[in-house]
Design a protein around this motif. Structure first.
Motif: not given
Length: 351
Positions: A257-286
């Protein structure tokens, strides 16, 4: 409107979850109640982390959102490990990777792109994340699969533990690199864009909401795990499909939900950081943390995925890298990511 629906879902869902578990209501009904309650609680966690992150900038904001979003899935996975459902855990990790990159990224690019012709984000961060994606998914997940073919269970577990320690250390180094030693070094024009926002909640209220929501999620998640087997048999869902699609979507609802809302507000740095950063956290930490935690349980977890899981994750990584390495996106690229996700979803359903 959405926030009001989430509030009603939490007020109704938590008492129903308690009553249903005590009175042993049918698993299929309780499965739906637990999933909806967790999604609603995740919505509150997303709002709380967004409030805490507004003054912290896109990198820390995305990290906070990803961390608390992944906390839900980590809790579900720990209870699944305790129940001996290692296949569900590995499948949910796979689902998080392809879900964050293809579903969250795709929806963000699509919805943001329908409002704006072009959306830009920090190209330096995108390239940095590309290297980490290749390392964490292709090196750390594919190599155990190849080497384990000539190893017994004991050596495979030892290899997985060793890889897990290296992954966690590199993830901590990556955070130190981005947030300390090289913070602000690779600036992009999009980093300066955006207007000042006031947080929805103060720091104390946001922290309290996070704490209470996490406790509630832990309780509901434990009950949710116990419904998997019966629900799978009733609906004809495999353990793989439950983990990859259902657990991954429910567990990552907050950041979706957060990433989609950020993209709609044109805050793509946050949206991309959520999508890709979350993936990295899953793979490298979780994932590595779950391997280490599994040593306390009877059934140990290894980083050996099935071939369909590995191929799906590798494909998602390469497609994401190709579409994001230019620091520019549009709605059609979002549709491409979503198409890939649905193709994989159909495949896992039919397996």
């Amino acid at each position: 409107m959405v926030n009001r629906i989430f509030l009603i879902a939490v007020i109704a869902g938590i008492p129903l979850s308690v009553l249903g578990s005590l009175l042993h209501w049918p698993s299929l009904i309780m499965f739906a109640v637990y999933c909806l309650t967790i999604i609603a609680l995740a919505g509150f966690m997303g709002r709380a982390t967004e409030s805490l992150a507004i003054v912290a900038g896109p990198r820390i904001g995305g990290l906070l959102n990803a961390t608390f979003g992944n906390a839900v899935e980590l809790i579900i996975s720990i209870f699944a490990l305790q129940a001996g459902l290692n296949g569900v855990v590995l499948a949910s990790l796979t689902g998080s990777v392809i879900g964050n990159l293809l579903l969250v990224g795709g929806l963000s690019f699509l919805i943001g792109g329908l409002k704006y012709k072009r959306q830009e984000f920090n190209v330096y961060d995108a390239r940095h994340n590309s290297g980490l994606l290749i390392f964490s998914i292709i090196v750390a997940f594919v190599i155990p699969e190849v080497f384990s073919m000539d190893m017994d269970e004991g050596k495979t577990l030892t290899f997985s533990v060793g890889i897990s320690i290296i992954l966690i250390l590199l993830y901590l180094f990556a955070l130190f690199f981005k947030l300390v030693t090289h913070r602000g070094v690779y600036k992009h024009k999009t980093d300066e864009a955006g207007e000042h926002e006031e947080p929805e909640w103060g720091a104390k209220k946001a922290t309290l909401v996070l704490l209470l929501a996490t406790i509630a999620v832990a309780y509901v998640s434990e009950n949710l795990v116990h419904t998997f087997e019966e629900v799978g048999e009733t609906l004809g869902w495999s353990e793989l499909f439950i983990g990859i699609i259902i657990v991954a979507i429910v567990g990552n609802a907050a950041e979706h939900a957060s990433a989609i809302v950020m993209a709609y507000k044109n805050k793509m740095n946050v949206a991309v950081e959520i999508a890709v950063g979350s993936t990295l956290q899953i793979a490298m930490f979780v994932a590595p943390l779950l391997v280490l935690l599994s040593l306390m349980f009877e059934n140990n977890l290894t980083l050996v995925f099935t071939m369909p899981e590995l191929i799906s994750m590798v494909t998602a990584v390469f497609l994401t890298i190709i579409l994001t390495n230019d620091g520019d996106t549009n709605w059609f690229e979002g549709a491409t990511l979503l198409a890939a996700y649905f193709i994989m979803g159909i495949g896992f359903y039919l397996l």
